[in-house]
Design a protein around this motif. Structure first.
Motif, PDB file in Angstrom:
ATOM      1  N   GLY A  52     103.416  35.809  48.529  1.00 43.35           N
ATOM      2  CA  GLY A  52     102.197  36.606  48.659  1.00 43.35           C
ATOM      3  C   GLY A  52     102.485  38.093  48.600  1.00 43.35           C
ATOM      4  O   GLY A  52     101.741  38.862  47.982  1.00 43.35           O
ATOM      5  N   THR A  53     103.578  38.513  49.251  1.00 38.68           N
ATOM      6  CA  THR A  53     103.965  39.922  49.209  1.00 38.68           C
ATOM      7  C   THR A  53     104.317  40.354  47.787  1.00 38.68           C
ATOM      8  O   THR A  53     103.897  41.424  47.316  1.00 38.68           O
ATOM      9  CB  THR A  53     105.169  40.168  50.136  1.00 38.68           C
ATOM     10  OG1 THR A  53     104.822  39.786  51.473  1.00 38.68           O
ATOM     11  CG2 THR A  53     105.568  41.632  50.125  1.00 38.68           C
ATOM     12  N   LEU A  54     105.090  39.523  47.082  1.00 40.71           N
ATOM     13  CA  LEU A  54     105.424  39.849  45.690  1.00 40.71           C
ATOM     14  C   LEU A  54     104.177  39.872  44.810  1.00 40.71           C
ATOM     15  O   LEU A  54     104.025  40.731  43.940  1.00 40.71           O
ATOM     16  CB  LEU A  54     106.427  38.826  45.146  1.00 40.71           C
ATOM     17  CG  LEU A  54     107.864  38.935  45.657  1.00 40.71           C
ATOM     18  CD1 LEU A  54     108.694  37.760  45.175  1.00 40.71           C
ATOM     19  CD2 LEU A  54     108.502  40.254  45.203  1.00 40.71           C
ATOM     20  N   HIS A  55     103.287  38.908  45.066  1.00 41.91           N
ATOM     21  CA  HIS A  55     102.056  38.843  44.289  1.00 41.91           C
ATOM     22  C   HIS A  55     101.215  40.092  44.540  1.00 41.91           C
ATOM     23  O   HIS A  55     100.639  40.680  43.600  1.00 41.91           O
ATOM     24  CB  HIS A  55     101.274  37.585  44.674  1.00 41.91           C
ATOM     25  CG  HIS A  55     100.105  37.290  43.788  1.00 41.91           C
ATOM     26  ND1 HIS A  55      98.870  37.876  43.969  1.00 41.91           N
ATOM     27  CD2 HIS A  55      99.973  36.469  42.717  1.00 41.91           C
ATOM     28  CE1 HIS A  55      98.031  37.423  43.056  1.00 41.91           C
ATOM     29  NE2 HIS A  55      98.679  36.572  42.272  1.00 41.91           N
ATOM     30  N   ALA A  71     112.469  42.869  49.044  1.00 42.38           N
ATOM     31  CA  ALA A  71     113.226  42.881  50.300  1.00 42.38           C
ATOM     32  C   ALA A  71     112.490  42.100  51.388  1.00 42.38           C
ATOM     33  O   ALA A  71     113.106  41.343  52.152  1.00 42.38           O
ATOM     34  CB  ALA A  71     113.469  44.318  50.740  1.00 42.38           C
ATOM     35  N   ILE A  72     111.172  42.272  51.467  1.00 40.29           N
ATOM     36  CA  ILE A  72     110.376  41.532  52.454  1.00 40.29           C
ATOM     37  C   ILE A  72     110.436  40.038  52.166  1.00 40.29           C
ATOM     38  O   ILE A  72     110.577  39.215  53.075  1.00 40.29           O
ATOM     39  CB  ILE A  72     108.919  42.038  52.439  1.00 40.29           C
ATOM     40  CG1 ILE A  72     108.872  43.480  52.960  1.00 40.29           C
ATOM     41  CG2 ILE A  72     108.022  41.128  53.282  1.00 40.29           C
ATOM     42  CD1 ILE A  72     107.512  44.143  52.800  1.00 40.29           C
ATOM     43  N   PHE A  73     110.338  39.676  50.893  1.00 38.68           N
ATOM     44  CA  PHE A  73     110.460  38.272  50.497  1.00 38.68           C
ATOM     45  C   PHE A  73     111.799  37.711  50.958  1.00 38.68           C
ATOM     46  O   PHE A  73     111.881  36.603  51.495  1.00 38.68           O
ATOM     47  CB  PHE A  73     110.319  38.172  48.984  1.00 38.68           C
ATOM     48  CG  PHE A  73     110.454  36.786  48.433  1.00 38.68           C
ATOM     49  CD1 PHE A  73     109.743  35.734  48.977  1.00 38.68           C
ATOM     50  CD2 PHE A  73     111.288  36.532  47.357  1.00 38.68           C
ATOM     51  CE1 PHE A  73     109.852  34.449  48.462  1.00 38.68           C
ATOM     52  CE2 PHE A  73     111.410  35.257  46.833  1.00 38.68           C
ATOM     53  CZ  PHE A  73     110.689  34.218  47.393  1.00 38.68           C
ATOM     54  N   GLY A  74     112.874  38.483  50.760  1.00 40.89           N
ATOM     55  CA  GLY A  74     114.193  38.039  51.190  1.00 40.89           C
ATOM     56  C   GLY A  74     114.285  37.844  52.690  1.00 40.89           C
ATOM     57  O   GLY A  74     114.940  36.910  53.163  1.00 40.89           O
ATOM     58  N   VAL A  75     113.615  38.705  53.458  1.00 40.78           N
ATOM     59  CA  VAL A  75     113.617  38.567  54.923  1.00 40.78           C
ATOM     60  C   VAL A  75     112.942  37.267  55.336  1.00 40.78           C
ATOM     61  O   VAL A  75     113.437  36.538  56.205  1.00 40.78           O
ATOM     62  CB  VAL A  75     112.917  39.774  55.574  1.00 40.78           C
ATOM     63  CG1 VAL A  75     112.677  39.524  57.066  1.00 40.78           C
ATOM     64  CG2 VAL A  75     113.749  41.034  55.390  1.00 40.78           C
ATOM     65  N   PHE A  76     111.802  36.958  54.720  1.00 42.73           N
ATOM     66  CA  PHE A  76     111.111  35.713  55.044  1.00 42.73           C
ATOM     67  C   PHE A  76     111.973  34.492  54.716  1.00 42.73           C
ATOM     68  O   PHE A  76     112.032  33.526  55.483  1.00 42.73           O
ATOM     69  CB  PHE A  76     109.776  35.629  54.300  1.00 42.73           C
ATOM     70  CG  PHE A  76     108.697  36.479  54.886  1.00 42.73           C
ATOM     71  CD1 PHE A  76     108.344  36.361  56.219  1.00 42.73           C
ATOM     72  CD2 PHE A  76     108.029  37.416  54.110  1.00 42.73           C
ATOM     73  CE1 PHE A  76     107.346  37.147  56.770  1.00 42.73           C
ATOM     74  CE2 PHE A  76     107.034  38.213  54.644  1.00 42.73           C
ATOM     75  CZ  PHE A  76     106.690  38.081  55.982  1.00 42.73           C
ATOM     76  N   LEU A  77     112.658  34.529  53.579  1.00 44.04           N
ATOM     77  CA  LEU A  77     113.542  33.417  53.215  1.00 44.04           C
ATOM     78  C   LEU A  77     114.703  33.302  54.195  1.00 44.04           C
ATOM     79  O   LEU A  77     115.089  32.195  54.587  1.00 44.04           O
ATOM     80  CB  LEU A  77     114.082  33.619  51.796  1.00 44.04           C
ATOM     81  CG  LEU A  77     113.089  33.474  50.648  1.00 44.04           C
ATOM     82  CD1 LEU A  77     113.822  33.606  49.319  1.00 44.04           C
ATOM     83  CD2 LEU A  77     112.345  32.162  50.713  1.00 44.04           C
TER      84      LEU A  77
END
Length: 216
Positions: A52-55, A71-77
Motif C-alpha cells: 500500500g505504501t509503494l502503491h 524503506a517502509i515496505f522493507g520495515v514491514f517485511l
C-alpha cells in the motif's frame, strides 16, 4: 464355538480413531509451524501496508518518494519475518527425529531461495535503470519462490490451505507481471494481501472446528 469378548472390551469406534489421528496430525503441524492463522494475518497486514505504501508513492495518494516508500515496505517485511522466526522457533523447540528434519529442510529452502533472489536482485539492479520495472522483476522472483515453497510446504505437512495459497500467489504473480510495471503493485496490494488475509480466516475457522470436534 464363539467366545464373547470380555465386558471391558469395546468394539473399535472408527470415528473416534479417525478423530485421534487427525488431532495428532494437527498437533504435529502446530509444533512444526506454529499458529498458521496468526502468521497469515501478520503477513497479510505486512503486505497490505507495505505494498500500500509503494502503491501510494507510485500513484501519488501518499506524499512519499519511492525510496522512503521502499524503506517502509522493507520495515514491514522485516517485522513479519521476525515474528515468523520467533513464533515458529517457539513451537518447534524440542522436536526431534523426522519432523525436525522436515522443519529444518523447509527452513533451509526458504533461506537459500531468498539468498538466490538477493543475488539475482543485484544483477537486475545493475542492468535495469527504471525503478518500477526493476521492482516488478525482483518482486516477481520473490513471489515465485514464495508460491513454490507454499505449495511444497502444504504437500509436505498435509496443509491444503497452504498449498492453495501457493497456487494463488503464482497465479497473481503471473497476472501482475503481465499487467506491467504500472499495475503490478495494484495487483499485489489488493490480491496479494487479500490471499494472506483469506488464509488467516480459513485457518481460524478450521482451528475452531477442530477444537469443537476434539471436545465433542
Amino acid at each position: 464355538m464363539i467366545t464373547q469378548a470380555p465386558d471391558g472390551d469395546q468394539p473399535l469406534d472408527l470415528h473416534n480413531a479417525l478423530r485421534v489421528v487427525k488431532s495428532a496430525e494437527e498437533t504435529a503441524r502446530r509444533e512444526l509451524r506454529g499458529n498458521e492463522a496468526l502468521l497469515y494475518l501478520v503477513w497479510g497486514l505486512s503486505w497490505l501496508l507495505g505494498f500500500g505504501t509503494l502503491h501510494g508513492s507510485r500513484f501519488g495518494w501518499l506524499p512519499l518518494d519511492y525510496e522512503p516508500a521502499l524503506a517502509i515496505f522493507g520495515v514491514f517485511l522485516l517485522i513479519a519475518i521476525v515474528i515468523t522466526i520467533v513464533a515458529t522457533g517457539r513451537y518447534s523447540r524440542g522436536i526431534r527425529g523426522h519432523s525436525a528434519f522436515l522443519g529444518a529442510m523447509y527452513g533451509v529452502a526458504w533461506a537459500l531461495g531468498f539468498l538466490v533472489m538477493g543475488t539475482l536482485s543485484g544483477i537486475i539492479a545493475n542492468v535495469v535503470d527504471d525503478f518500477w520495472v526493476r521492482g516488478m522483476l525482483i518482486n516477481g522472483i520473490a513471489i515465485l519462490i514464495v508460491g513454490l515453497l507454499y505449495i511444497t510446504g502444504g504437500t509436505t505437512f498435509n496443509d491444503k490451505t497452504q498449498s492453495l495459497m501457493g497456487v494463488w500467489f503464482l497465479v497473481i504473480n503471473m497476472v501482475a507481471l503481465l499487467s506491467g510495471s504500472e499495475h503490478y503493485l495494484t495487483v499485489f496490494f489488493i490480491f496479494g494481501s487479500g490471499g494472506f488475509l483469506a488464509g488467516a480466516l480459513v485457518e481460524t475457522l478450521r482451528r475452531r472446528q477442530q477444537r469443537q470436534l476434539t471436545h465433542a
